[in-house]
Design an enzyme around this catalytic site. Sequence first.
Site, mmCIF file in Angstrom:
data_model
loop_
_atom_site.group_PDB
_atom_site.id
_atom_site.type_symbol
_atom_site.label_atom_id
_atom_site.label_comp_id
_atom_site.label_asym_id
_atom_site.label_seq_id
_atom_site.Cartn_x
_atom_site.Cartn_y
_atom_site.Cartn_z
ATOM 1 N N ASP A 139 0.844 -1.213 0.000
ATOM 2 C CA ASP A 139 0.000 0.000 0.000
ATOM 3 C C ASP A 139 0.868 1.247 0.000
ATOM 4 O O ASP A 139 0.578 2.242 0.661
ATOM 5 C CB ASP A 139 -0.949 0.007 1.207
ATOM 6 C CG ASP A 139 -2.111 0.980 1.005
ATOM 7 O OD1 ASP A 139 -2.732 1.387 2.023
ATOM 8 O OD2 ASP A 139 -2.378 1.378 -0.155
ATOM 9 N N LYS A 141 2.052 4.598 -1.067
ATOM 10 C CA LYS A 141 1.416 5.728 -1.742
ATOM 11 C C LYS A 141 1.863 6.979 -1.018
ATOM 12 O O LYS A 141 2.360 6.899 0.127
ATOM 13 C CB LYS A 141 -0.115 5.605 -1.717
ATOM 14 C CG LYS A 141 -0.726 5.446 -0.341
ATOM 15 C CD LYS A 141 -2.216 5.191 -0.422
ATOM 16 C CE LYS A 141 -2.827 4.994 0.946
ATOM 17 N NZ LYS A 141 -4.268 4.699 0.884
ATOM 18 N N ASN A 144 1.346 7.515 2.704
ATOM 19 C CA ASN A 144 2.024 6.615 3.655
ATOM 20 C C ASN A 144 3.523 6.854 3.712
ATOM 21 O O ASN A 144 4.267 6.045 4.258
ATOM 22 C CB ASN A 144 1.729 5.151 3.305
ATOM 23 C CG ASN A 144 0.298 4.786 3.670
ATOM 24 O OD1 ASN A 144 -0.338 5.455 4.504
ATOM 25 N ND2 ASN A 144 -0.221 3.762 3.040
ATOM 26 N N ASP A 161 1.951 2.508 7.866
ATOM 27 C CA ASP A 161 0.753 1.767 7.474
ATOM 28 C C ASP A 161 1.054 0.427 6.811
ATOM 29 O O ASP A 161 0.987 0.278 5.602
ATOM 30 C CB ASP A 161 -0.147 2.618 6.563
ATOM 31 C CG ASP A 161 -1.552 2.029 6.490
ATOM 32 O OD1 ASP A 161 -2.450 2.680 5.946
ATOM 33 O OD2 ASP A 161 -1.751 0.900 7.007
ATOM 34 N N THR A 180 -4.702 0.792 -3.199
ATOM 35 C CA THR A 180 -5.345 2.032 -3.644
ATOM 36 C C THR A 180 -5.233 2.125 -5.170
ATOM 37 O O THR A 180 -4.104 2.055 -5.689
ATOM 38 C CB THR A 180 -4.659 3.247 -2.979
ATOM 39 O OG1 THR A 180 -4.663 3.041 -1.561
ATOM 40 C CG2 THR A 180 -5.371 4.541 -3.307
HETATM 41 C C1 LIG Z 1 0.945 1.261 12.313
HETATM 42 O O1 LIG Z 1 0.127 1.640 11.228
HETATM 43 C C2 LIG Z 1 -0.064 2.993 11.042
HETATM 44 C C3 LIG Z 1 0.664 3.981 11.682
HETATM 45 C C4 LIG Z 1 0.380 5.305 11.405
HETATM 46 C C5 LIG Z 1 1.130 6.359 12.082
HETATM 47 C C6 LIG Z 1 2.263 6.065 12.855
HETATM 48 C C7 LIG Z 1 2.924 7.086 13.496
HETATM 49 C C8 LIG Z 1 2.437 8.372 13.334
HETATM 50 N N1 LIG Z 1 2.851 9.553 13.818
HETATM 51 C C9 LIG Z 1 2.019 10.504 13.347
HETATM 52 C C10 LIG Z 1 1.073 9.902 12.553
HETATM 53 C C11 LIG Z 1 0.009 10.554 11.836
HETATM 54 C C12 LIG Z 1 -0.132 11.943 11.870
HETATM 55 C C13 LIG Z 1 -1.162 12.525 11.125
HETATM 56 C C14 LIG Z 1 -2.027 11.760 10.335
HETATM 57 C C15 LIG Z 1 -1.829 10.374 10.337
HETATM 58 C C16 LIG Z 1 -2.704 9.462 9.490
HETATM 59 O O2 LIG Z 1 -4.009 9.499 9.881
HETATM 60 N N2 LIG Z 1 -2.541 9.786 8.095
HETATM 61 C C17 LIG Z 1 -1.319 9.268 7.586
HETATM 62 C C18 LIG Z 1 -1.500 8.604 6.259
HETATM 63 N N3 LIG Z 1 -2.695 7.747 6.234
HETATM 64 C C19 LIG Z 1 -3.212 7.660 4.872
HETATM 65 C C20 LIG Z 1 -2.333 6.426 6.754
HETATM 66 C C21 LIG Z 1 -0.842 9.775 11.073
HETATM 67 N N4 LIG Z 1 1.334 8.574 12.552
HETATM 68 N N5 LIG Z 1 0.674 7.597 11.933
HETATM 69 C C22 LIG Z 1 -0.618 5.618 10.507
HETATM 70 C C23 LIG Z 1 -1.312 4.611 9.884
HETATM 71 C C24 LIG Z 1 -1.031 3.299 10.158
HETATM 72 O O3 LIG Z 1 -1.701 2.257 9.549
#
Ligand SMILES: COc1cc(-c2ccc3ncc(-c4cccc([C@@H](O)NCCN(C)C)c4)n3n2)ccc1O
Length: 314
Positions: A139, A141, A144, A161, A180
Amino acid sequence: MAVFKLDNVEDLYEIGNVLGSGHFGQVREVRERATGAQWAGKFLKLKRGAGSRLGLERKSVEKEVEILQSLQHQNIMALKDVFESRAEVVLIIELIKGGELFDFIAEKENLTETEAIEFMKQILEGVRYMHQKNVGHFDLKPENIMLSDKHAPKPDIKIIDFGMAHRFIQGEEYKSLGGTPQYIAPEIINYEPLGTAADMWSIGVITYILLDALAGCQFEDMQQERAQLTLEGKETYTLLSGLSPFQGETDEETLRNIVAMNYEFEPHHFSQTSNMAKDFIQKLLVKDQSERMTAEECLIHPWIMPLNRTQIAK
Ligand SMILES: COc1cc(-c2ccc3ncc(-c4cccc([C@@H](O)NCCN(C)C)c4)n3n2)ccc1O
């Protein structure tokens, strides 16, 4: 069956604001009570019963955790701890404060191809590491690909992710229909056996979008295009996070474009892009997965490792 800590996560961590949510669940800021350290908590709801449509299968969470526990690399987000209570699993992960790479690029006016190469190198280092461990992400993209600290002189890339990730076992065939649409490889659409090469297709798409963005994407042109599409009542695409080379007006059209290898380097978007960069993308957007560059081969491609800097000139 993997056993996660049964302590109440709130006894050890103070739960903070929501950072984001999606198919993966919810990500929130958490603060470790004993040290005051800041982490990210990924909160995953488990299915309450076999018939339940809501929540994740415990097996899929165990698979993601097992893969994350096997990966330690500076360009891959680090898993610290896992808690389970009732029908929820909480992954405690390093907090990544720099936001998404493409938002960083959107904010910077004059990112150069050389700076883009530095980001691509880090992405490829992380992908080479996971592929060496026989793990495919499936995934990859722009959303991520995040940055540790966007104010650092050289921000670290963090790949997040791993909810779709898979560890290959010798002799085992693996197929999946997930991912995606804009970023998935033809073999996924055709439901063929997959390998780590599917990630390399996604890297080609990410590189295309990155270089399209670098060209400023002729921002005003994009605005005009966006205005025109809006006037026509058509959905406009977010500037930096969706214009894949195969983007169609619907997911079905996008998938048709991928299988038909229907893409081009639009002259007014790629007139400033080096031929070496285009060659790099062309060696990744290859339909036959066995012919696609591996992460290892990408890291010695002349665009990434030029004999001299003039080499990436026109
Ligand atoms: C472990 O798997 C994941 C971790 C994280 C992750 C890990 C550490 C971390 N520090 C800050 C953030 C963060 C900050 C703002 C938005 C997001 C998330 O909602 N959007 C990121 C991309 N999204 C499409 C997965 C995540 N993250 N997100 C996000 C999605 C996951 O499936």
